[in-house]
Design an enzyme around this catalytic site. Structure first.
Site, PDB file in Angstrom:
ATOM      1  N   ASP A   1     -38.552  56.053  -2.229  1.00  0.00           N
ATOM      2  CA  ASP A   1     -38.046  56.835  -3.369  1.00  0.00           C
ATOM      3  C   ASP A   1     -36.696  56.311  -3.873  1.00  0.00           C
ATOM      4  O   ASP A   1     -36.204  55.283  -3.414  1.00  0.00           O
ATOM      5  CB  ASP A   1     -38.001  58.329  -3.033  1.00  0.00           C
ATOM      6  CG  ASP A   1     -36.907  58.665  -2.025  1.00  0.00           C
ATOM      7  OD1 ASP A   1     -36.029  57.806  -1.775  1.00  0.00           O
ATOM      8  OD2 ASP A   1     -36.922  59.785  -1.486  1.00  0.00           O
TER       9      ASP A   1
ATOM     10  N   HIS B   1     -42.998  31.415 -15.701  1.00  0.00           N
ATOM     11  CA  HIS B   1     -44.100  30.901 -14.886  1.00  0.00           C
ATOM     12  C   HIS B   1     -44.824  29.765 -15.602  1.00  0.00           C
ATOM     13  O   HIS B   1     -44.793  29.655 -16.812  1.00  0.00           O
ATOM     14  CB  HIS B   1     -45.081  32.032 -14.573  1.00  0.00           C
ATOM     15  CG  HIS B   1     -44.484  33.076 -13.674  1.00  0.00           C
ATOM     16  ND1 HIS B   1     -44.540  32.994 -12.305  1.00  0.00           N
ATOM     17  CD2 HIS B   1     -43.802  34.213 -13.955  1.00  0.00           C
ATOM     18  CE1 HIS B   1     -43.917  34.043 -11.781  1.00  0.00           C
ATOM     19  NE2 HIS B   1     -43.459  34.793 -12.763  1.00  0.00           N
TER      20      HIS B   1
ATOM     21  N   ASP C   1     -47.961  29.609  -6.534  1.00  0.00           N
ATOM     22  CA  ASP C   1     -47.818  30.763  -7.439  1.00  0.00           C
ATOM     23  C   ASP C   1     -48.938  30.734  -8.473  1.00  0.00           C
ATOM     24  O   ASP C   1     -49.224  29.690  -9.045  1.00  0.00           O
ATOM     25  CB  ASP C   1     -46.442  30.665  -8.116  1.00  0.00           C
ATOM     26  CG  ASP C   1     -46.300  31.546  -9.357  1.00  0.00           C
ATOM     27  OD1 ASP C   1     -46.947  32.610  -9.408  1.00  0.00           O
ATOM     28  OD2 ASP C   1     -45.520  31.173 -10.254  1.00  0.00           O
TER      29      ASP C   1
ATOM     30  N   HIS D   1     -39.447  39.291  -4.482  1.00  0.00           N
ATOM     31  CA  HIS D   1     -39.418  38.339  -3.364  1.00  0.00           C
ATOM     32  C   HIS D   1     -38.343  38.673  -2.328  1.00  0.00           C
ATOM     33  O   HIS D   1     -38.382  38.157  -1.218  1.00  0.00           O
ATOM     34  CB  HIS D   1     -39.206  36.909  -3.893  1.00  0.00           C
ATOM     35  CG  HIS D   1     -40.353  36.457  -4.742  1.00  0.00           C
ATOM     36  ND1 HIS D   1     -41.307  35.579  -4.296  1.00  0.00           N
ATOM     37  CD2 HIS D   1     -40.726  36.809  -5.997  1.00  0.00           C
ATOM     38  CE1 HIS D   1     -42.216  35.399  -5.247  1.00  0.00           C
ATOM     39  NE2 HIS D   1     -41.877  36.131  -6.295  1.00  0.00           N
TER      40      HIS D   1
HETATM   41 ZN   LIG Z   1     -39.738  35.222  -9.775  1.00  0.00          ZN
END
Ligand SMILES: [Zn+2]
Length: 689
Positions: A536, A461, A280, A157
């Site tokens: 990279d 979550h 979410d 995020h």
């Molecule tokens: Zn998170």
């Protein structure tokens, strides 16, 4: 490559129609007539095999195409900008492929806000560290951007900010801890920022429901539980209506830090009216509710009690609550704590600075001094719960750790499970094999029954019932699931429909799709350029073409042929040099290599004086490709290097495009460079890039 003039066409009598026809049929040629006919495969087969390898590499890299590449797919992909006074929501990242490099753009007339700006650490391409969202579109509306608002401090995020904000500057808004993580991120970034760039951050107080006016928008953060401190939902009040972005969340009724989700505020906002909920979706396929983080504290206390010697605990680096639990358990048993892992130290530093963790004085000892303590007085917290190759625990498991040598009677606790579909389960499995070989007691979060302990990990979550509760609290008119795979967003929509959101008011959108809103209507309104940019280890952006070559090199290897030819006579001045990397071991394949030398000699004899240098190079490449495919059924990358040395010190090389230089000193310079290049090629490391 096309010949530069028509004369060259006259010099191509060999490839007669007859031959091409018979090649297409894959028939053998008689060796006397055609030099290439000793090969049992046709040129067409070789070309097709090479194309196949290139397409395979292309397919692998295309998953990470930039906006330029994706917008070339046709008109449908073109940038469609409309000027109607509608609110527009565009997922620039995080709308597919497991919800990574999360980034959502909200646009209203001449103003815009970006919500979250993450990276994707799950990219498995050679030399690539992570990916970020392509910001071609954002750059085109740069003048509208008023700010970046963040839900929380996880890298998926915030990990894109260091790349994107210096290019498209605007203040960054977030909770205290999130901004702490952002500042750390900028501090640790390896590359210099452009001249005059100044990081502007704004800490918002989610406790007091502080509201800030940013352009025509009002922004508020609402506290939510997740697996990192300072997680929040973003409330964005726009002239068209209220938008809620939940950020990553679960509804933990009993978090260790007592910072419960502010469900009261969410309900209040819901009662006032919500135009759009973006929620979410990471684990919307999981039924029920996610257990509270606090359920695992007793396990730590129990395992520290039972451990006969040292205890090593690997965990996700940003979970400060988890660290607090271990600190509590260690203090309870009179053990000291050492820490290892850069990301872990970095997060802890932010948490300590902001007073978000309570650590009794003298609890921590440097890892270098850990061996001074008695075995039953030590706990080590480390990274490596995903089996990451260079992580602290992995180095301990393979005996490569500078300060720690694991031994029997040590206990290793994996307080986290491999991220699904990441391939990490194999890494963790191999690491556990090594640990068990060392005679270490291992306790794994995903095998607690067999290892004999209480819960060691809970997800950060929500599960289905919590997702439903979020929809129920906020009562949105429109619903768009975000931050998840297409299927998890699909199941999240089913959940919303069950909660009473009309199906017509839901959308499963993909990156780049524009969703336009009026107070009563939500509809798809075209697509903007979108894609992926690869980064990279140094933080530098890597072109997709380079990565495609790396994939090809990794799959097929490389063969360079170096020819030095006398311009006047058209004869080879030295035996052809062949350099092979990652293709076949030359010493074990002398026959193939001698055959190739033979082919090269023949090619020089027959073609060099008949065609121009570019044409000759192209033909040579083609021929070597064909020969090696015929001999090995493989299509390595071929690099032909042709050095043409003229009679009067005149040098013509393929590298300078065939330009003729006459001065003798230039010729000498060229010869010297050629020698250097030859040295370099011959002594090159096997890892070519
Ligand atoms: Zn998170």
């Amino acid at each position: 490559m096309q010949p530069k003039n028509n004369n060259n066409n006259k010099n191509r009598p060999r490839q007669s129609n007859n031959q091409r026809r018979s090649n297409n049929q894959g028939q053998k040629q008689s060796p006397q007539k055609q030099p290439q006919s000793q090969m049992s495969t046709s040129r067409g087969q070789a070309v097709r095999a090479q194309k196949r390898s290139q397409m395979d590499a292309q397919r692998i890299v295309a998953q990470y195409a930039t906006a330029n590449a994706t917008s070339m797919r046709g008109d449908r992909r073109a940038n469609q900008i409309d000027d109607t006074p509608r609110l527009r929501m565009i997922g620039l990242g995080g709308m597919d492929g497991g919800g990574s490099k999360n980034m959502i753009l909200i646009e209203y007339l001449n103003d815009a806000i970006v919500m979250d700006c993450g990276n994707d650490l799950g990219v498995d391409l050679p030399g690539i560290n992570y990916a970020i969202a392509d910001t071609t579109y954002l750059e085109s509306i740069k003048h509208k951007l008023r700010g970046y608002v963040l839900t929380h401090g996880h890298l998926d995020h915030i990990g894109g900010l260091t790349h994107i904000v210096p290019k498209i500057p605007a203040p960054i808004y977030g909770s205290r801890f999130t901004i702490g993580m952002v500042e750390k991120q900028f501090e640790n970034f390896g590359l210099p920022f452009p001249d005059g760039f100044e990081l502007k951050t704004v800490v918002m107080n989610e406790e007091t429901h502080e509201r800030l006016k940013i352009g025509p928008f009002f922004v508020e953060l609402v506290r939510i539980t997740h697996s990192i401190p300072g997680s929040t939902c973003i409330i964005l009040d726009t002239p068209v209506g209220r938008i809620i972005n939940t950020g990553d969340f679960r509804l933990d009724p009993n978090p260790l830090d007592h910072e419960r989700s502010d469900t009261e505020r969410l309900k209040e906002l819901g009662n006032e009216g919500v135009l759009l909920l973006m929620s979410d979706s990471t684990t919307s396929e999981r039924p029920g509710r996610t257990p509270s983080e606090s359920t695992i504290e007793p396990t730590f206390i129990d395992l520290l009690e039972r451990a006969p010697g040292r205890v090593f605990i690997a965990m996700f680096s940003s979970n400060i609550n988890r660290i607090q639990m271990i600190v509590n358990a260690a203090t309870h048993h009179g053990r000291k704590i050492a820490m290892d892992g850069r990301s872990l130290m970095s997060t802890l530093e932010v948490a300590v600075k902001l007073g978000m963790i309570r650590i009794p004085k003298g609890t921590f000892v440097p890892i270098a001094n850990a061996s001074n303590l008695k075995d039953d007085e030590l706990v080590v917290i480390s990274t490596g719960v995903q089996g990451e190759p260079s992580s602290a625990l992995q180095r301990m498991a393979t005996g490569e750790h500078k300060h720690i040598k694991l031994k029997e009677q040590d206990t290793v606790i994996l307080s986290g499970t491999p991220i699904p579909e990441s391939g990490n389960d194999k890494l963790v499995g191999d690491m556990v094999d090594n640990l068990i070989k060392l005679g270490v007691h291992v306790f794994r979060a995903d095998h607690i029954e067999i290892d004999g302990c209480g819960p060691l990990h809970v997800s950060g979550h929500a599960s289905l019932d919590e997702y439903a509760e979020m929809i129920d609290m906020t009562k949105p008119k429109f619903f768009i699931p975000i931050y998840g795979s297409y299927r998890s967003k699909h199941f999240h929509i089913e959940c919303a429909v069950q909660q009473g959101v009309p199906r017509a008011n839901t959308l499963n959108t993909e990156n780049g799709q524009v969703v336009a809103f009026t107070p009563d209507k939500m509809e798809l309104a075209g697509e903007v350029p979108h894609g992926t940019v690869l980064v990279d280890q140094t933080g530098a952006v890597v072109s997709n073409i380079v990565v495609k070559d790396r994939v090809l090199l990794a799959e097929e290897g490389l063969v360079a042929v170096v020819l030095t030819i006398d311009k006047k006579t058209g004869n080879l001045l030295t035996s052809p040099d062949i350099i092979s990397r990652g293709f076949i071991y030359m010493r074990e394949n002398e026959e193939v290599m001698n055959g190739l030398r033979q082919e090269l000699r023949r090619a020089v004899q027959q073609r060099f004086k008949r065609v121009d240098l570019d044409r000759f190079k192209a033909e040579l490449k083609d021929h070597v490709t064909h020969y090696l495919f015929d001999q090995t059924q493989r299509s390595p990358i071929i690099i032909p290097v042709v050095n043409v040395i003229g009679g009067k010190g005149e040098v013509r090389t393929a590298a300078n495009g065939g330009r003729t230089k006459t001065a003798e000193d230039i010729a000498k310079e060229q010869e010297r460079r050629f020698q250097e290049m030859r040295e370099r090629l011959l002594t090159q490391d096997a890892r070519v890039d």
